[in-house]
Design a protein around this motif. Structure first.
Motif, PDB file in Angstrom:
ATOM      1  N   ALA A 167       0.833  -1.199   0.000  1.00 14.86           N
ATOM      2  CA  ALA A 167       0.000   0.000   0.000  1.00 14.86           C
ATOM      3  C   ALA A 167       0.865   1.247   0.000  1.00 14.86           C
ATOM      4  CB  ALA A 167      -0.927  -0.007   1.217  1.00 14.86           C
ATOM      5  N   ASP A 176      -3.136  10.131  -6.888  1.00 13.85           N
ATOM      6  CA  ASP A 176      -4.578  10.082  -6.683  1.00 13.85           C
ATOM      7  C   ASP A 176      -5.295  10.239  -8.013  1.00 13.85           C
ATOM      8  OD1 ASP A 176      -4.130   9.856  -4.022  1.00 13.85           O
ATOM      9  OD2 ASP A 176      -4.514  11.964  -3.543  1.00 13.85           O
ATOM     10  N   THR A 231      -1.197  -6.803  -0.360  1.00 18.08           N
ATOM     11  CA  THR A 231      -1.504  -6.014   0.827  1.00 18.08           C
ATOM     12  C   THR A 231      -2.641  -6.679   1.566  1.00 18.08           C
ATOM     13  OG1 THR A 231      -3.267  -4.621  -0.045  1.00 18.08           O
ATOM     14  CG2 THR A 231      -1.018  -3.954  -0.558  1.00 18.08           C
ATOM     15  N   VAL A 269      -7.003  -2.112  -3.376  1.00 20.26           N
ATOM     16  CA  VAL A 269      -5.723  -1.574  -3.848  1.00 20.26           C
ATOM     17  C   VAL A 269      -5.497  -1.968  -5.302  1.00 20.26           C
ATOM     18  CG1 VAL A 269      -3.222  -1.612  -3.531  1.00 20.26           C
ATOM     19  CG2 VAL A 269      -4.724  -1.578  -1.533  1.00 20.26           C
ATOM     20  N   HIS A 317      -7.557   0.203  -7.549  1.00 22.90           N
ATOM     21  CA  HIS A 317      -6.957   1.541  -7.642  1.00 22.90           C
ATOM     22  C   HIS A 317      -5.776   1.547  -8.610  1.00 22.90           C
ATOM     23  CE1 HIS A 317      -5.689   5.521  -6.191  1.00 22.90           C
ATOM     24  NE2 HIS A 317      -4.460   5.033  -6.190  1.00 22.90           N
ATOM     25  N   VAL A 376      -5.084   6.150  -1.945  1.00 23.96           N
ATOM     26  CA  VAL A 376      -4.551   5.241  -0.949  1.00 23.96           C
ATOM     27  C   VAL A 376      -3.729   6.078   0.010  1.00 23.96           C
ATOM     28  CG1 VAL A 376      -3.088   3.231  -0.529  1.00 23.96           C
ATOM     29  CG2 VAL A 376      -4.457   3.366  -2.611  1.00 23.96           C
ATOM     30  N   ALA A 398      -6.891   8.723   3.427  1.00 16.84           N
ATOM     31  CA  ALA A 398      -7.385   8.169   2.166  1.00 16.84           C
ATOM     32  C   ALA A 398      -8.777   8.697   1.863  1.00 16.84           C
ATOM     33  CB  ALA A 398      -7.407   6.643   2.247  1.00 16.84           C
ATOM     34  N   GLY A 451     -14.486   1.860   0.914  1.00 17.58           N
ATOM     35  CA  GLY A 451     -13.142   1.801   1.464  1.00 17.58           C
ATOM     36  C   GLY A 451     -13.028   0.707   2.491  1.00 17.58           C
ATOM     37  N   VAL A 476      -7.763   2.714   1.895  1.00 18.59           N
ATOM     38  CA  VAL A 476      -7.953   2.642   0.446  1.00 18.59           C
ATOM     39  C   VAL A 476      -9.383   3.089   0.177  1.00 18.59           C
ATOM     40  CG1 VAL A 476      -7.805   1.201  -1.603  1.00 18.59           C
ATOM     41  CG2 VAL A 476      -6.491   0.584   0.433  1.00 18.59           C
TER      42      VAL A 476
END
Length: 651
Positions: free
Chosen positions: A14, A23, A115, A121, A124, A176, A183, A216, A223
């Motif tokens: 992460a 982002d 992670t 994650v 993302h 993240v 986050a 999240g 996250v």
């Protein structure tokens, strides 16, 4: 730390994901969630479908086994044939990225995300890769100990719309952070939203059509993704209902095929309003053509009856294998002289009309007016119509993607074949057809190995080699369209690949949701740490790959000797600090034109990268690595190559 087509799988934490400007903001290109699949912890039968994936279940942990099956599901739910994922830039992101890339032979990045919150994650990271044009599709997700496993199929929103893929939601922004609060704040800031403007979701499945959602995890590192719902279009099928609809089914084994038939039968009986043409189109274009195949052709009632009969049968099917096709023009007069095919298939009608126009200058009456009006036309008209039907059938077969290796024929069919092969002009061919009755060719034998012989009528004037499939497109006792569609469905069952999207292109069919593949789980055997693999071939060609540091040089020499003693031809290669593309190039150079029976990776060789490189180099052999228990002793390696190999999982 982002992947490209030629970067080895990288373990991302992460913290590694967080970098300046990483982002995702609302100003970036939006990413569509095309499909998703989820498995609750402890839900579903244990085991793994080794027959489908061609991977020994014992070589994968539970997280990777479930990830492979969920990846197959999201591709099917997204309207994609899972086997076609290798044809484009599809990336894999998650705990099983390397296994996904190897099993599906993906051409995009393979980024291992390790992670505590792998699915979010991974999503993302995959969304960022799509925005950076590192891939065109992304399979993202994985398994966690507490929340089960989730997998998503992602695509740029504009691409998803253009390809007609479903869109469940849109990823507006994401972040993240080292803490949940950071986050959360970063994701909202990137989306240009306040906390009051979004709903906090328990997970991705909680998204509704009414509100934006913030999904999240409630444990550090944080996250968060900001999602926007997409209203599902209210679509009403406008597809033409075909009286002769082909439903194509396939599976990796008989149990899977029977389960596939039963699932489809339940689906059709539960949804009486489902358009059969849409269902058939979706089966043909968004499902993999696997080795065991079966088909049903008919209207809705006939299809339901056919599926019921198949489910109750012994499923006497043989494995399909890709075979070339020979198109044989029998020279026999077709039963309806093409009038039914002319009315239903535009490509056939265009070819038939072109040929009829050439004959019209040579006959007293227009060919179509005569043969479409009477059952027994005069001999010149019968010969002309036979030629026209055979050529039009060949044209239609080509249009539907039939890979014809050879065109042959007898009698009038010899002239048809010569014209189709480009050996005669249309004018010359028509003149020969109307000349004196051509002599019937002497019977011959096709000894070309297994192939599919596609004939215009049932009679074949020759024997065929073992393994040859005979398929007639027209039968004197069947309606022309039914016979034609059944013939092409039978070709599918025998392994001949056709362009079914083109077949359905004139119907207006659309993709609809169907039951996903019924995985047939087998028990995963427990393997003691020192258990030795028992299925290693003892001969053939082996490629032994060593690490650059040469740390296991004595062991490598002993292994080569052991393989050679058992009759193997051993090729050697030292792995360098290569990327995926370079590794594949060195594999090709080491083997030349040889197809290895086994590839052995010694200690220190990066096997995750090797799996990908083998797929790129089209090496269809098992990959093995040395089991940790194997060591050199005073007697060298324990007897033969069986004594120390552990299957890595390819093929």
């Amino acid at each position: 730390m982002r992947g490209t087509d030629h970067v080895s799988p990288t373990c991302l934490t992460a913290g590694a994901v967080v970098e300046k400007g990483d982002d995702m903001s609302a100003e970036d290109e939006r990413i569509a969630i095309v499909s998703m699949a989820h498995r609750e912890p402890g839900v579903g039968p244990p085991g793994f479908d080794s027959a489908l994936f061609g991977i020994d279940a014992a070589d994968l942990d539970a997280a990777r086994r479930v990830s492979l099956e969920l990846a197959w599901e999201v591709l099917e739910r997204g309207g994609l044939d899972p086997l076609s994922a290798r044809e484009g830039r599809t990336g894999a992101y998650g705990c099983a990225a390397a296994e996904l890339a190897g099993a599906f032979r993906l051409g995009g990045p393979a980024i291992v995300v390790g992670t505590a919150h792998t699915p979010l994650v991974a999503v993302h990271v995959a969304a960022r890769a799509l925005r950076d044009d590192e891939c065109d599709l992304a399979i993202a997700g994985g398994a966690t100990e507490t929340d089960g496993a989730s997998m998503l199929l992602l695509e740029r929103l504009a691409d998803a719309r253009r390809h007609g893929h479903p869109v469940l939601a849109v990823i507006v922004a994401g972040a993240v952070g080292s803490t949940v609060e950071r986050a959360n704040d970063a994701a909202l800031r990137a989306a240009g939203l306040e906390q009051s403007e979004v709903d906090t979701l328990a997970d991705l499945r909680s998204l509704t059509q009414d509100h934006r959602g913030l999904v999240g995890v409630s444990a550090p590192p944080g996250v968060h993704l900001v999602l926007e719902p997409v209203e599902a279009p209210c679509e009403v099928s406008t597809a033409v209902e075909l009286p002769d609809t082909p439903l194509l089914l396939s599976a990796a084994n008989r149990a899977g095929l029977r389960a596939q038939v039963l699932r489809l039968l339940d689906h059709l009986e539960a949804d009486q309003d489902a358009c059969l043409t849409d269902v058939a189109y979706s089966l043909a274009t968004s499902r993999a053509a696997l080795p065991l195949r079966i088909s049903v052709v008919g209207d809705r009632r006939e299809v339901l009856d056919g599926l019921t009969a198949i489910a109750a049968s012994e499923l006497d099917v043989t494995r399909a294998a890709p075979v070339p096709a020979t198109f044989f023009c029998t020279g026999e007069a077709p039963p309806a002289f093409g009038r039914e095919l002319h009315a239903e298939f535009p490509v056939f009608a265009e070819a038939f009309d072109e040929i009829s126009g050439e004959f019209d200058a040579l006959l007293e009456q227009p060919l179509r007016d005569v043969v479409f009006a009477v059952d027994e036309p005069a001999a010149p008209y019968e010969r002309a119509a036979t030629f026209a039907v055979e050529v039009a059938l060949h044209r239609l077969a080509e249009h539907w993607g039939l890979p014809v290796r050879r065109v042959d024929g007898r009698g009038i069919g010899e002239i048809s074949a010569a014209y189709c092969a480009g050996e005669l002009s249309l004018a010359d061919a028509c003149a020969r057809v109307l000349a004196t009755e051509p002599e019937v060719a002497a019977a011959s034998r096709l000894d070309l190995g297994p192939l599919a012989v596609l004939t215009t009528m049932p009679e074949i004037p020759f024997g065929t080699a073992p393994g040859t499939a005979r398929v007639a497109l027209l039968h004197p006792d069947e309606p022309e369209a039914r016979s034609l569609v059944t013939g092409f469905a039978q070709l599918h069952d025998r392994g001949v690949e056709l362009d079914w999207a083109e077949f359905f292109s004139v119907t207006g069919a659309r993709r609809v949701d169907l039951p996903t593949y019924p995985f047939q789980h087998v028990t995963v055997p427990s393997r003691p740490e020192r258990e030795l693999w028992r299925g290693v071939p003892e001969s053939g060609t082996w490629l032994v790959i060593t690490a650059a540091d040469g740390a296991d040089e004595p062991l490598t020499g002993a292994v080569r000797d052991a393989l050679a003693r058992d009759g193997a031809v051993v090729r050697s290669m030292e792995a360098g600090p290569w990327n995926r593309e370079q590794f594949a190039e060195h594999l090709r150079a080491a083997l030349g034109d040889e197809a290895p029976d086994g590839v052995l990776a010694m200690a220190g060789v990066e096997t995750d990268l090797l799996v990908l490189a083998m797929g790129d180099a089209e090496i269809d052999a098992r990959l093995w690595r040395l089991a940790p228990a194997l060591r050199v002793n005073s007697g060298g390696v324990r007897r033969g190559p069986r004594a120390g190999f552990c299957h890595r999982g390819r093929r």
